[in-house]
Structure formats: structure tokens, C-alpha cells
Design an enzyme around this catalytic site. Structure first.
Site, PDB file in Angstrom:
ATOM      1  CD  GLU A  12      -3.116  -0.622   0.074  1.00 20.84           C
ATOM      2  OE1 GLU A  12      -3.100   0.524  -0.426  1.00 20.84           O
ATOM      3  OE2 GLU A  12      -3.926  -1.501  -0.279  1.00 20.84           O
TER       4      GLU A  12
ATOM      5  CD  GLU B 134       3.890 -21.007  11.427  1.00 18.83           C
ATOM      6  OE1 GLU B 134       3.808 -21.273  12.633  1.00 18.83           O
ATOM      7  OE2 GLU B 134       3.044 -20.322  10.820  1.00 18.83           O
TER       8      GLU B 134
END
Length: 298
Positions: A83, A114
Site C-alpha cells: 500500500e 514458518e
């Protein structure tokens, strides 16, 4: 790894009958729990401020803000990163989001990614992490191996490090120059850290990027003056930004924007200082991007 002692994994005593609630009751209790998140974030504003200083300094010297995370936490960092170009006119490599398992894991989870700390080191090396960067590791549990490994590797490269976790005494905090622990407590749905913990992480990321960009002169008042008009919506927004910043008529603002190649900041300096687009650009560069300094630098 025993996670049972973590607050984010505990059972919320206010929602033990969640499956028996009506929809209005369920939504009300979720909303009540969400209202506690902003307060938890407020408790760590000092730490967030310290992180903003690190990030701002990195960006000023040509470094990057690099978000690093797994699952929901990694997606939140990546979301904030993507963004920044349309909001603040940054280049795609100034604010970067690294997600365990790669970009494809944003949509489809990559099982076990992960749990591999070495993957984070490889991901950071692939983008050339250096002492000019600030690496922000997000892990709601505070123990995610990918994030722990990433922060350790970033430190070894000389980068500044920031951790964001939602449990106290988080493991990731040990490897951070600034440790942000937002204590959101047990989730409405036990262990579902995409809820309050995820909301807290998003709020912190919003603050880190926005405050850093304000410090870098990418905001004038509360207007996004480094945005470029690249589509119809942004053309209208940029015109309104110039009008509201200078008091110019819309037609005058459009003329200035045309001369400024659609760049709001340049058009504002042109109109406020009564100079050409080239002179406005030079003023902005000399002022380090600060629009108020550029306007007064006659």
C-alpha cells in the site's frame, strides 16, 4: 514447542459459550473484545515511536523498511508494504514484505514454511539485506521460527531490528533493537490470532509506515502529497489535494499538475511559491522532500 502458556492461546472466559450465542450477541462480544485492542496498542506507543525513528533513519539514508512474518502476521506486513507506493509515492523496493513460503503463500498456505528459520535468512539475502535497512519481524505468538531466524540474520547483517508480538516476554523480543509487545489477551475464538492479535499488528504497521512517511515529508497537513495520478480516481484525488493545499481554482490546479507531470507536491510548491515546475522540483530536492521548507526556500 509448547504454546499452551501463551496468553494468545488461552481460553477467553467471556466467550466460553460462543456457540450458544445468537448472532447479535456473538457480534456484540466480538466488538467488545476488539475495543480492547486500541487500548493495548496505546500502552506501547513509546516503543512504536522508537521503531518509527529507526525506520525513518533507514529510509533517509536510502535503506528500506522490510516486514518479515508468517501466516496472518506475514500477510499483514505484506499488505502494508504494497500500500505504500500508491499512498506515499515510494518505489516498490523501499518498503518490502517477506512472507514465509513466498508471495504465493498470501493466498495458499505453505505447510511448514514458518518452522524453518533458515528460510528467512535466504529470503533476506535474496534482497540484499544490509546495515541501511530496518527489519520488522511480526509474530503474534512471539516465537515463530521464521521470524526469530530472520531477526537474528538481520542483526548479523547490521540492520536495525524491530519485533511485534502479542505476548509478554516474547522470544522475538530478544533479537530486536526495539521490542513491541501488544498484550491483546485470549482470542474470542481460542488461538485464532487472526482476530485481536492480527488487528493489533495491522494497527502497529499502519503507525510505523504512516508516521515514518510523515517524518520524510510525504504528507502536507494531512494530505498525501507524494501520490501520483495514475488512474481516474487518483487524478481526481490529486486535483483536490492541490486545490485544498493552495486554495487555487480547479482549472489552475489542473494546469499546474499538467506541468508537474501529475505530481501533487510539485504542483503545490509551484502554486504556493509562484515558480516553475523545474524550480519547484529543485526546491523539493534541496529541502529533502519537505514541502514547507521547499515553499519558503526562495
Amino acid at each position: 514447542m509448547d504454546l499452551s502458556a501463551l496468553e494468545t492461546e488461552g481460553r477467553n472466559t467471556r466467550t466460553t459459550e460462543l456457540d450458544r450465542l445468537t448472532v447479535p450477541e456473538l457480534l456484540a462480544v466480538m466488538n467488545d473484545e476488539d475495543r480492547t485492542v486500541a487500548s493495548a496498542v496505546r500502552d506501547v506507543l513509546d516503543q512504536i515511536g522508537a521503531a518509527v525513528e529507526l525506520i525513518t533513519e533507514s529510509l533517509r539514508r536510502g535503506g528500506r523498511l522490510i516486514y518479515l512474518g508468517a501466516g496472518t502476521s506475514g500477510r499483514i506486513g505484506l499488505l502494508d508494504a504494497v500500500e505504500c507506493p500508491p499512498t506515499f509515492g515510494t518505489t516498490p523496493d523501499q518498503v518490502v514484505g517477506l512472507l514465509s513460503g513466498g508471495p504465493g503463500a498470501f493466498v495458499t498456505a505453505v505447510e511448514g514454511a514458518e518452522d524453518q528459520p533458515e528460510r528467512a535468512a535466504d529470503d533476506l539475502d535474496a534482497i540484499g539485506v544490509s546495515a541501511d535497512d530496518t527489519v520488522v519481524g511480526l509474530a503474534a505468538s512471539g516465537r515463530t521460527p521464521y521470524v526469530v531466524g530472520g531477526l537474528q540474520h538481520a542483526r548479523g547483517a547490521g540492520a536495525a531490528t524491530v519485533s511485534i508480538a502479542c505476548n509478554r516476554d516474547a522470544l522475538v523480543s530478544r533479537y530486536a533493537d526495539v521490542a513491541i509487545e501488544v498484550l491483546t489477551g485470549p482470542e474470542v475464538l481460542t488461538g485464532s490470532t487472526r482476530l485481536k492479535a492480527g488487528t493489533a499488528e495491522k494497527m502497529v504497521c499502519n503507525m510505523l509506515s504512516t508516521a515514518s512517511m510523515v517524518r520524510l515529508g510525504k504528507v502536507y497537513g494531512n494530505l498525501m502529497v507524494d501520490v501520483r495520478a495514475t488512474n481516474g480516481k487518483l487524478v481526481d484525488r490529486v486535483r483536490r489535494i492541490v486545490v485544498e493545499s493552495t486554495g487555487a481554482e480547479p482549472e489552475t490546479a489542473e494546469q499546474a499538475l499538467a506541468a508537474a507531470d501529475g505530481h501533487a507536491k510539485t504542483a503545490i510548491v509551484m502554486l504556493a511559491a509562484g515558480c516553475s515546475a523545474d524550480e519547484a522540483a529543485r526546491r523539493i530536492e534541496r529541502a529533502g522532500g519537505d514541502i514547507r521548507t521547499a515553499i519558503g526556500a526562495g
